[in-house]
Design an enzyme around this catalytic site. Structure first.
Site, PDB file in Angstrom:
ATOM      1  N   ALA A 151       0.788  -1.237   0.113  1.00 57.57           N
ATOM      2  CA  ALA A 151       0.038   0.072   0.041  1.00 57.57           C
ATOM      3  C   ALA A 151       0.607   1.227  -0.033  1.00 57.57           C
ATOM      4  O   ALA A 151       1.935   1.273   0.736  1.00 57.57           O
ATOM      5  CB  ALA A 151      -0.884   0.042   1.467  1.00 57.57           C
ATOM      6  N   VAL A 152       0.466   2.275  -0.698  1.00 61.22           N
ATOM      7  CA  VAL A 152       1.107   3.753  -0.707  1.00 61.22           C
ATOM      8  C   VAL A 152       0.188   4.738  -0.512  1.00 61.22           C
ATOM      9  O   VAL A 152      -1.065   4.692  -1.110  1.00 61.22           O
ATOM     10  CB  VAL A 152       1.663   3.799  -2.068  1.00 61.22           C
ATOM     11  CG1 VAL A 152       2.405   5.152  -2.252  1.00 61.22           C
ATOM     12  CG2 VAL A 152       2.783   2.740  -2.483  1.00 61.22           C
ATOM     13  N   ARG A 198       2.526   7.176  -7.626  1.00 61.28           N
ATOM     14  CA  ARG A 198       3.321   7.590  -8.954  1.00 61.28           C
ATOM     15  C   ARG A 198       4.587   8.477  -8.612  1.00 61.28           C
ATOM     16  O   ARG A 198       5.220   9.097  -9.145  1.00 61.28           O
ATOM     17  CB  ARG A 198       2.306   8.884  -9.734  1.00 61.28           C
ATOM     18  CG  ARG A 198       1.202   8.297  -9.796  1.00 61.28           C
ATOM     19  CD  ARG A 198       0.280   8.996 -10.974  1.00 61.28           C
ATOM     20  NE  ARG A 198      -1.150   8.316 -11.079  1.00 61.28           N
ATOM     21  CZ  ARG A 198      -2.199   9.091 -12.107  1.00 61.28           C
ATOM     22  NH1 ARG A 198      -1.795  10.205 -12.516  1.00 61.28           N
ATOM     23  NH2 ARG A 198      -3.194   8.443 -12.216  1.00 61.28           N
ATOM     24  N   LYS A 199       5.267   7.728  -7.819  1.00 61.33           N
ATOM     25  CA  LYS A 199       6.752   8.067  -7.346  1.00 61.33           C
ATOM     26  C   LYS A 199       7.538   6.862  -7.429  1.00 61.33           C
ATOM     27  O   LYS A 199       8.839   7.277  -6.974  1.00 61.33           O
ATOM     28  CB  LYS A 199       6.930   8.796  -5.959  1.00 61.33           C
ATOM     29  CG  LYS A 199       5.847  10.266  -5.871  1.00 61.33           C
ATOM     30  CD  LYS A 199       6.023  10.949  -4.476  1.00 61.33           C
ATOM     31  CE  LYS A 199       5.305  12.236  -4.621  1.00 61.33           C
ATOM     32  NZ  LYS A 199       5.514  12.468  -2.986  1.00 61.33           N
ATOM     33  N   GLY A 200       7.214   5.951  -7.880  1.00 60.18           N
ATOM     34  CA  GLY A 200       8.002   4.774  -7.921  1.00 60.18           C
ATOM     35  C   GLY A 200       8.138   3.737  -6.419  1.00 60.18           C
ATOM     36  O   GLY A 200       9.178   3.149  -6.268  1.00 60.18           O
ATOM     37  N   ILE A 201       7.352   4.226  -5.525  1.00 60.34           N
ATOM     38  CA  ILE A 201       7.543   3.885  -4.317  1.00 60.34           C
ATOM     39  C   ILE A 201       7.168   2.251  -4.097  1.00 60.34           C
ATOM     40  O   ILE A 201       7.714   1.282  -3.665  1.00 60.34           O
ATOM     41  CB  ILE A 201       6.551   4.424  -3.091  1.00 60.34           C
ATOM     42  CG1 ILE A 201       7.215   5.854  -3.072  1.00 60.34           C
ATOM     43  CG2 ILE A 201       6.438   3.784  -1.972  1.00 60.34           C
ATOM     44  CD1 ILE A 201       5.923   6.838  -2.303  1.00 60.34           C
ATOM     45  N   LYS A 216       7.028   0.210  -6.374  1.00 65.22           N
ATOM     46  CA  LYS A 216       8.205  -0.443  -7.334  1.00 65.22           C
ATOM     47  C   LYS A 216       9.432  -0.731  -6.422  1.00 65.22           C
ATOM     48  O   LYS A 216       9.871  -2.091  -6.390  1.00 65.22           O
ATOM     49  CB  LYS A 216       8.543   0.170  -8.530  1.00 65.22           C
ATOM     50  CG  LYS A 216       9.781  -0.382  -9.498  1.00 65.22           C
ATOM     51  CD  LYS A 216       9.856   0.344 -10.712  1.00 65.22           C
ATOM     52  CE  LYS A 216      10.979  -0.184 -11.480  1.00 65.22           C
ATOM     53  NZ  LYS A 216      11.236   0.549 -12.659  1.00 65.22           N
ATOM     54  N   ASN A 221      -7.918  -4.775 -10.522  1.00 60.69           N
ATOM     55  CA  ASN A 221      -7.051  -3.696 -10.304  1.00 60.69           C
ATOM     56  C   ASN A 221      -6.064  -3.662 -11.317  1.00 60.69           C
ATOM     57  O   ASN A 221      -4.737  -4.484 -11.554  1.00 60.69           O
ATOM     58  CB  ASN A 221      -6.280  -3.795  -9.081  1.00 60.69           C
ATOM     59  CG  ASN A 221      -5.471  -2.553  -8.508  1.00 60.69           C
ATOM     60  OD1 ASN A 221      -4.963  -2.190  -9.493  1.00 60.69           O
ATOM     61  ND2 ASN A 221      -5.296  -2.595  -7.059  1.00 60.69           N
ATOM     62  N   TYR A 246       3.209  -5.289 -11.686  1.00 58.01           N
ATOM     63  CA  TYR A 246       4.155  -6.334 -11.316  1.00 58.01           C
ATOM     64  C   TYR A 246       4.311  -7.066 -12.442  1.00 58.01           C
ATOM     65  O   TYR A 246       5.669  -7.721 -12.450  1.00 58.01           O
ATOM     66  CB  TYR A 246       3.116  -7.517 -10.431  1.00 58.01           C
ATOM     67  CG  TYR A 246       2.593  -7.029  -9.233  1.00 58.01           C
ATOM     68  CD1 TYR A 246       3.594  -6.878  -8.353  1.00 58.01           C
ATOM     69  CD2 TYR A 246       1.228  -6.897  -8.887  1.00 58.01           C
ATOM     70  CE1 TYR A 246       3.164  -6.368  -7.107  1.00 58.01           C
ATOM     71  CE2 TYR A 246       0.818  -6.321  -7.590  1.00 58.01           C
ATOM     72  CZ  TYR A 246       1.861  -5.978  -6.718  1.00 58.01           C
ATOM     73  OH  TYR A 246       1.600  -5.681  -5.345  1.00 58.01           O
TER      74      TYR A 246
END
Length: 243
Positions: free
Chosen positions: A158-159, A165-168, A170, A196, A203
């Site tokens: 979860a973010v 949209r900051k690459g977190i 990933k 989703n 992924y």
């Protein structure tokens, strides 16, 4: 690898539609100020808050507060694992530091999936992920339905909405893969929600492949709403990746 393991692992190369339940960023652009590390006791409330605000955004006070307390208690008391298994919570922190000179306490002292270290410059938690080798949601093997080994499992990705949209996500996944390799795992897996498309894109971009569940098979699945349709994704860990 046993015959049973070989048969099950071959499903990695099957074809099937799969979409993810996790709350992820769709168009990542990596931010240099993000630190991904193991969660500490000082992160507990923010981990619970990130989880609840991401998966239950429709809840409002006082129900949202009660839910956060419930998640906090569950994380601190429910992270027991069977002998020989591992589980840890990873966090993405903005404004934190990995400088050991600013950290005190001991990682040998642990409660649940959190170590006992504290930082004077910890920043704030903006993303979370749990990775383990408990194999609760992996198909059992053999007539005795033994727990599978050598496969790590990702959950609770979860973010926070303002930091997507900051690459977190990933970076959290890449860190989980590195953790799984350090545990000696040969593969890493997760369950996905078929509704989703953002997560499935993430992924697949990270090298996960959809697995087609054999017809009639009763593979274990996360215990959520009964109307959620899950599929399964897995990635072989034979090639290192960078966070």
């Amino acid at each position: 690898m046993s015959v049973g393991d070989a048969f099950w692992t071959c499903w990695y190369f099957g074809v099937g539609a799969c979409r993810a339940t996790q709350v992820v960023d769709l168009f990542p652009t990596v931010s240099p100020e993000i630190v991904v590390r193991e969660a500490r006791l000082e992160d507990c409330w923010e981990v619970a808050e990130t989880h609840c605000s991401s998966f239950f955004p429709e809840y409002s006070f006082p129900l949202d507060f009660v839910l956060r307390v419930d998640r906090l208690v569950a994380m601190l008391s429910g992270f027991s694992v069977p002998p020989g298994c591992r589980r840890t919570c990873l966090v993405a922190v903005i404004g934190g530091s990995l400088d050991d000179t600013l950290i005190f306490g001991s990682e040998d002292f642990r409660i649940g999936g959190f170590d006992g270290k504290f930082s004077l410059n910890r920043g704030y938690v903006t993303g979370i992920l749990t990775v383990d080798t408990v194999a609760d949601f992996l198909p059992r093997k053999g007539p005795l339905r033994q727990r599978r080994t050598g496969i790590a499992y990702i959950s609770n990705v979860a973010v926070r909405e303002r930091d997507r949209r900051k690459g977190i996500a990933k970076r959290l996944i890449a860190k989980a893969e590195a953790q799984a390799r350090s545990w000696g795992c040969r593969a890493i897996a997760l369950h996905c929600d078929s509704n989703n498309p953002g997560a499935i894109k993430l992924y697949k971009g990270q090298g996960f492949r959809s697995i087609k569940v054999p017809q009639g098979a009763k593979w274990p699945r996360p215990k959520t709403s009964p109307d959620v349709e899950f599929n399964f994704m897995m990635k072989l860990l034979n090639t290192p990746t960078t966070a």
